[in-house]
Design an enzyme around this catalytic site. Structure first.
Site, PDB file in Angstrom:
ATOM      1  N   GLU A 146     -60.468 -21.527 -12.054  1.00  0.00           N
ATOM      2  CA  GLU A 146     -59.737 -21.625 -13.316  1.00  0.00           C
ATOM      3  C   GLU A 146     -58.252 -21.857 -13.060  1.00  0.00           C
ATOM      4  O   GLU A 146     -57.617 -22.693 -13.707  1.00  0.00           O
ATOM      5  CB  GLU A 146     -59.926 -20.356 -14.147  1.00  0.00           C
ATOM      6  CG  GLU A 146     -59.168 -20.387 -15.471  1.00  0.00           C
ATOM      7  CD  GLU A 146     -59.410 -19.156 -16.316  1.00  0.00           C
ATOM      8  OE1 GLU A 146     -60.431 -19.128 -17.013  1.00  0.00           O
ATOM      9  OE2 GLU A 146     -58.575 -18.235 -16.255  1.00  0.00           O
ATOM     10  N   ARG A 206     -29.525 -43.384 -20.806  1.00  0.00           N
ATOM     11  CA  ARG A 206     -28.666 -42.722 -21.781  1.00  0.00           C
ATOM     12  C   ARG A 206     -27.234 -42.715 -21.259  1.00  0.00           C
ATOM     13  O   ARG A 206     -26.978 -42.258 -20.133  1.00  0.00           O
ATOM     14  CB  ARG A 206     -29.155 -41.290 -22.000  1.00  0.00           C
ATOM     15  CG  ARG A 206     -28.244 -40.409 -22.856  1.00  0.00           C
ATOM     16  CD  ARG A 206     -28.225 -40.853 -24.288  1.00  0.00           C
ATOM     17  NE  ARG A 206     -27.538 -39.859 -25.122  1.00  0.00           N
ATOM     18  CZ  ARG A 206     -27.182 -40.055 -26.377  1.00  0.00           C
ATOM     19  NH1 ARG A 206     -27.458 -41.219 -26.971  1.00  0.00           N
ATOM     20  NH2 ARG A 206     -26.585 -39.111 -27.059  1.00  0.00           N
ATOM     21  N   GLN A 261     -23.371 -35.048 -11.891  1.00  0.00           N
ATOM     22  CA  GLN A 261     -24.054 -34.139 -10.976  1.00  0.00           C
ATOM     23  C   GLN A 261     -24.839 -33.049 -11.705  1.00  0.00           C
ATOM     24  O   GLN A 261     -25.944 -32.678 -11.289  1.00  0.00           O
ATOM     25  CB  GLN A 261     -23.029 -33.499 -10.040  1.00  0.00           C
ATOM     26  CG  GLN A 261     -23.624 -32.765  -8.859  1.00  0.00           C
ATOM     27  CD  GLN A 261     -22.557 -32.235  -7.924  1.00  0.00           C
ATOM     28  OE1 GLN A 261     -21.886 -31.250  -8.238  1.00  0.00           O
ATOM     29  NE2 GLN A 261     -22.372 -32.899  -6.789  1.00  0.00           N
TER      30      GLN A 261
END
Length: 379
Positions: free
Chosen positions: A242, A268, A279
């Site tokens: 799982e 962007r 940075q």
């Protein structure tokens, strides 16, 4: 470095053509909290649910690492995190224990339905007063001739409202401990077995959650999964898979998120430059990359140990802890990279953060994993 066989690659590539459809069907949107039946049909048709099961039951016979590899692609390509979680739950919670521990009769009756997705699976472990303390469960199963009679409550049952087949863990010996638990296969509609209404939750909205109630529920003794007293052994086998299945999906989601952030940072512009040139932004994305690769290394290394029979308890705990926390950090970083747009529901990142937080809770909280690791270190 992981190398994949032609079969593994073919299975992964075969899923890719279904992913666009999984993202464009009409129901199961995060805001509706409804199970996406149309998407479940696509999952069934894709053959995804057949991966780890033997061909004689209708499966594809994929090994553990290959199954994870394909599920990772599901996480990368499917934006419905709840659906992906329901897939992992269905395969791991019901199909896995039946194939490993079920009688021939149980396999013949139920595994073909599980492989086909015609019967949805769930398992019932957690109780209101014993969340992570599974061995302290209070639901009882008392032998009565050729039946066991179950009494008690279970909570936080993923797939509960829609499942047809449940592997239920109950106490069969009052002394407690690992030999006092037994696993049973219980069908929806069994007299004395009631399923509660769906419970609202923070994320994974399209994977429904409910409580279960057992009041004099008579289950045939032939429906014991494994042997009486083997419940902890069954659960130990199931939980490894799982965790590996569901967090391979998380790794795929992390990869998709990373790619989105890299693309966004390179397009962007703010203050005359792409934001990726700053940075502060670049370092967030670098940490996302490191988190992804670290998680994948732990997941697949743990899987290798499971496959070869090497003791893997600590490795599974570390893989779960590292991946769940990196996934949450990655989702939060992505929102910060996208800024105001990341906060908008339209972009889907806030949903990914809500979904990711669940991974630090289910299958053993981060705190439980740290305790387990500390214990194995002798502390």
């Amino acid at each position: 470095m992981t190398e994949w066989t032609d079969t593994s690659s073919a299975l992964r590539d075969g899923l890719a053509r279904w992913l666009d459809a999984l993202n464009t069907t009409s129901t199961g949107h995060d805001g509706t909290s409804a199970f996406p039946w149309d998407r479940w049909k696509l999952v069934k048709d894709s053959g995804l649910l057949r991966l780890p099961f033997e061909s004689r039951w209708g499966g594809l016979g994929a090994d553990l690492r290959t199954t994870m590899h394909v599920l990772e692609k599901l996480g990368e390509g499917c934006r419905d995190g709840g659906l992906s979680f329901s897939v992992a739950t269905h395969v791991a919670s019901t199909g896995v224990p039946l194939q490993r521990f079920g009688s021939t009769r149980l396999k013949e009756v139920y595994l073909p339905k599980i492989c086909a997705g015609d019967a949805i699976g769930a398992h019932a472990i957690t109780e209101p007063d014993s969340g992570s303390d599974a061995l302290n469960m209070h639901t009882t199963a008392v032998r009565d001739k050729d039946h066991f009679v179950l009494n008690g409550n279970k909570t936080f049952i993923s797939n509960g409202p829609v499942a047809d087949i449940f592997v239920v863990y109950a106490r069969t010996h009052p002394a407690g401990g690992s030999l006092g638990i037994t696993a049973f296969l219980v069908e929806r509609g069994t007299p004395g077995f009631d399923i509660g209404d769906p419970v609202a939750k923070m994320g994974l909205h399209s994977s429904p959650l409910s409580d279960l109630y057992f009041d004099g529920c008579r289950v045939p003794a032939d429906n014991v999964v494994g042997r009486v007293g083997w419940g902890y052994r069954v659960l130990h086998h199931v939980m490894k898979r799982e965790i590996l299945y569901s967090f391979a999906i998380s790794a795929g989601a992390m990869r998709h998120r990373l790619d989105r952030c890299v693309d966004y940072a390179n397009t962007r512009r703010q203050f005359g430059k792409n934001i990726g040139s700053y940075q502060a932004v670049a370092h967030k994305i670098v940490e996302m990359k490191i988190g992804l690769e670290t998680s994948r290394m732990w997941l697949y290394a743990a899987a290798e140990k499971v496959m070869t029979g090497v003791e893997s308890t600590m490795d599974i705990a570390i893989a779960k802890l590292v991946t769940s926390e990196n996934n949450t950090a990655s989702a939060l970083a992505a929102i910060q990279v996208f800024g105001g747009y990341g906060y908008l529901a339209e972009y889907g990142l806030e949903q990914e953060l809500r979904d990711a937080v669940a991974g630090t809770v289910y299958s053993g909280t981060s705190e439980i994993q740290r305790n387990r690791i500390a214990s194995m270190l002798g502390m």
